[in-house]
Design a protein around this motif. Structure first.
Motif, PDB file in Angstrom:
ATOM      1  N   ASN A 342      20.251 -24.042  28.729  1.00 29.85           N
ATOM      2  CA  ASN A 342      19.853 -25.446  28.589  1.00 29.85           C
ATOM      3  C   ASN A 342      18.396 -25.763  28.919  1.00 29.85           C
ATOM      4  O   ASN A 342      17.928 -26.856  28.583  1.00 29.85           O
ATOM      5  N   LEU A 343      17.685 -24.840  29.574  1.00 33.38           N
ATOM      6  CA  LEU A 343      16.340 -25.171  30.049  1.00 33.38           C
ATOM      7  C   LEU A 343      15.296 -24.221  29.463  1.00 33.38           C
ATOM      8  O   LEU A 343      15.620 -23.178  28.897  1.00 33.38           O
ATOM      9  N   ASN A 344      14.035 -24.603  29.618  1.00 31.41           N
ATOM     10  CA  ASN A 344      12.916 -23.795  29.137  1.00 31.41           C
ATOM     11  C   ASN A 344      12.479 -22.783  30.200  1.00 31.41           C
ATOM     12  O   ASN A 344      12.828 -22.902  31.380  1.00 31.41           O
ATOM     13  N   ASP A 345      11.668 -21.806  29.774  1.00 26.73           N
ATOM     14  CA  ASP A 345      11.291 -20.710  30.668  1.00 26.73           C
ATOM     15  C   ASP A 345      10.641 -21.184  31.964  1.00 26.73           C
ATOM     16  O   ASP A 345      10.905 -20.636  33.035  1.00 26.73           O
ATOM     17  N   GLU A 346       9.782 -22.199  31.874  1.00 24.65           N
ATOM     18  CA  GLU A 346       9.070 -22.659  33.068  1.00 24.65           C
ATOM     19  C   GLU A 346      10.055 -23.057  34.164  1.00 24.65           C
ATOM     20  O   GLU A 346       9.879 -22.713  35.340  1.00 24.65           O
ATOM     21  N   CYS A 347      11.100 -23.769  33.786  1.00 23.24           N
ATOM     22  CA  CYS A 347      12.085 -24.223  34.772  1.00 23.24           C
ATOM     23  C   CYS A 347      13.080 -23.123  35.128  1.00 23.24           C
ATOM     24  O   CYS A 347      13.511 -23.018  36.281  1.00 23.24           O
TER      25      CYS A 347
END
Length: 554
Positions: A342-347
């Motif tokens: 559900n989230l992008n790499d940064e998070c």
């Protein structure tokens, strides 16, 4: 439940590595844990009323002492520069092995301010220089000299009073070679002495600003509040000189990443997560939001990453607040699976770091394995065959083998060494001269070339005989065999392509140092903050191990 380590072919992409954040494995945090029971002293503080002069700080335990020797210099405003070609700085430092004599300090007073032009001895372990964040430094002096504490909102926009522009070690400019000290237990972790230098420089900046303010207005001046000191760090300006390190040290890179991935795997395999541990994780997460919201940069690239991080953290907190997670078996595996979907790499990588916070028992044993004796792995097995090497490359470099290097955009850049400063630099192959002096940092291109030659070579040919005719590929033959033993040793990307973001390489290394608040000034250099929120030296014997999630605004 069995959980696999994350796939190097996915994890070792630069866009992913450039999303890493500090963690309990970071070197500045492990340094503080290692030295928390050492005796700290300020042994000398001989500055004039304007803050120029000498100071010495030390850590001692049993018969071992490390001493930071500081030289604060008067320079003109126009002489102050963060560029590597600068020749004058506000302060210069060296970490001395043992207790320096007066003769040592006099000798170093002549050499340390010269930095690269000077000459150090085997008694010195690291070397550095730093410049004031002049506007903020003068602002703090003015406030303190008038009996007032500075506004923390003004401080949070920068986060430090000084920033270093280089920290050298391991034999450079006459410093002690690593072999002299590598077996000392307290510095087995990577970059321990460099972290010590930066940490003690931070304390010097507080002492200097207090000293200047007191001399400016003796009757009214106050000392900088310890809470404010605690939440100021040391800045750093870092450019391309750091980037090739992670290419040139494949086993070391593997050991850093492998430790991180092993910690993640072990945490995901915990069947019963205690309420205490889960609450530590959630508490650090909530506290950390202030760090993110006080992360200031003018870089559009980084602001987009910060915005993405905040949006994803809101989603993640909503997910945690749904309440259905309590008492679930393999709770952190459940969390990791959700964030991956559900989230992008940064998070994702931010939360991976956060998951380590409750688990000293998992993290601490991994620290001793984050160094490397690379000479042991650099031997090429000459009795292996072409067929074996080709299979290794097909297994470990599949995406690299798909790159078409006949296209200009995949050969756009080349790495070279600056004649003036002997520092790595990056240039455009089709606009700039000098590609004939290219450094062997185009690993993807060279692996592809090697594979094409292996493909038409006899399967049973030994590597020793192969290299007799193709010695120019020795460096990548070695690397391919290293990846056989060390899965995270290689960046799975093209380091000379037109889409290269060099700051991803810088950020990867800096995240393991423990840096915060990456502030790119271009795609080739950035500023960071180190030790922001860290305990002061006189607080080390008892401090909150989650200090990094404190904030100037808390």
């Amino acid at each position: 439940m069995e959980v696999s380590l994350r796939d190097p072919k996915i994890l070792m992409k630069l866009s992913k590595l450039g999303s890493f954040h500090q963690s309990k494995l970071s070197f500045l945090r492990s340094f503080l844990n290692e030295f928390k029971d050492w005796e700290y002293r300020r042994d000398l503080f001989n500055l004039n009323q304007n803050g120029y002069g000498r100071a010495v700080y030390s850590f001692s335990k049993n018969n071992r002492t490390y001493s930071l020797i500081c030289f604060a210099n008067e320079i003109k405003d126009e002489e102050r520069s963060d560029r590597v070609i600068a020749t004058k700085w506000d302060a210069a430092f060296t970490l001395h092995d043992g207790i320096p004599t007066d003769q040592d300090i006099d000798r170093l007073a002549n050499e340390v301010p010269k930095q690269e032009v000077g000459r150090l001895s085997y008694k010195e372990l690291t070397l550095s220089r730093a410049n004031k964040s002049l506007r903020l430094f003068n602002y703090v002096v003015d406030c303190l000299s008038n009996g007032q504490q500075p506004d923390v909102n003004n401080l949070s926009k920068v986060g430090y009073l000084y920033r270093t522009t280089a920290v050298y070690g391991s034999g450079k400019f006459g410093l002690a070679d690593r072999f002299r000290i590598k077996n000392r237990d307290e510095i087995l972790g990577p970059f321990r002495l460099e972290m010590m230098l930066v940490y003690l420089v931070r304390q010097f900046t507080f002492d200097q600003v207090n000293h200047i303010a007191k001399n400016k207005n003796p009757g009214l001046a106050v000392q900088l509040d310890p809470n404010i000191c605690r939440n100021l760090g040391i800045g750093n300006s870092t450019g391309l000189g750091m980037a090739p390190f992670i290419v040139n040290h494949p086993e070391l890179l593997n050991n850093w990443i492998f430790a991180r991935e092993t910690a993640l795997k072990k945490i995901r395999q915990i069947e019963k997560v205690s309420n205490k541990d889960f609450n530590i994780f959630k508490d650090c997460l909530i506290k950390s939001l202030k760090n993110v919201t006080s992360w200031h940069t003018e870089s559009e690239y980084q602001n987009n990453k910060i915005k993405s991080l905040l949006n994803d953290l809101e989603k993640f907190i909503d997910f945690l607040n749904m309440g259905s997670l309590e008492n679930k078996p393999f709770l952190f595996n459940e969390i990791y699976t959700w964030i991956e979907d559900n989230l992008n790499d940064e998070c994702i990588e931010y939360i991976v770091s956060m998951m380590m916070e409750p688990y000293d028992n998992i993290v601490n044993p991994l620290l001793k394995n984050m160094s490397a004796d690379e000479e042991l792995s650099f031997n090429i097995p000459i009795d292996r065959t072409v067929e074996e090497l080709r299979s290794i490359i097909e297994k470990n470099y599949p995406d690299i083998l798909k790159i078409d290097f006949s296209k200009n955009e995949n050969n756009q850049n080349f790495w070279f060494i600056s004649k003036n400063k002997e520092e790595p630099r990056l240039a455009d192959r089709y606009k700039d001269h000098g590609s004939d002096l290219e450094q062997p940092l185009a690993i993807a291109r060279d692996i592809k070339k090697l594979y094409e030659i292996l493909f038409i070579s006899k399967n049973s040919l030994t590597i020793g005989k192969f290299l007799m005719d193709h010695n120019e590929y020795r460096h990548v033959v070695r690397r391919a065999f290293i990846t056989e033993k060390f899965p995270y040793a290689e960046i799975q990307d093209n380091t000379i392509g037109s889409n290269l973001m060099p700051i991803d390489m810088l950020r990867l290394k800096l995240s393991f140092f423990g840096a915060l608040k990456f502030d790119p000034r271009s795609d080739k250099w950035l500023r960071i903050c180190m030790f922001q929120g860290a305990p002061l030296p006189n607080e080390l014997k008892s401090f909150d191990s989650h200090w990094v999630y404190n904030s100037l605004n808390s």
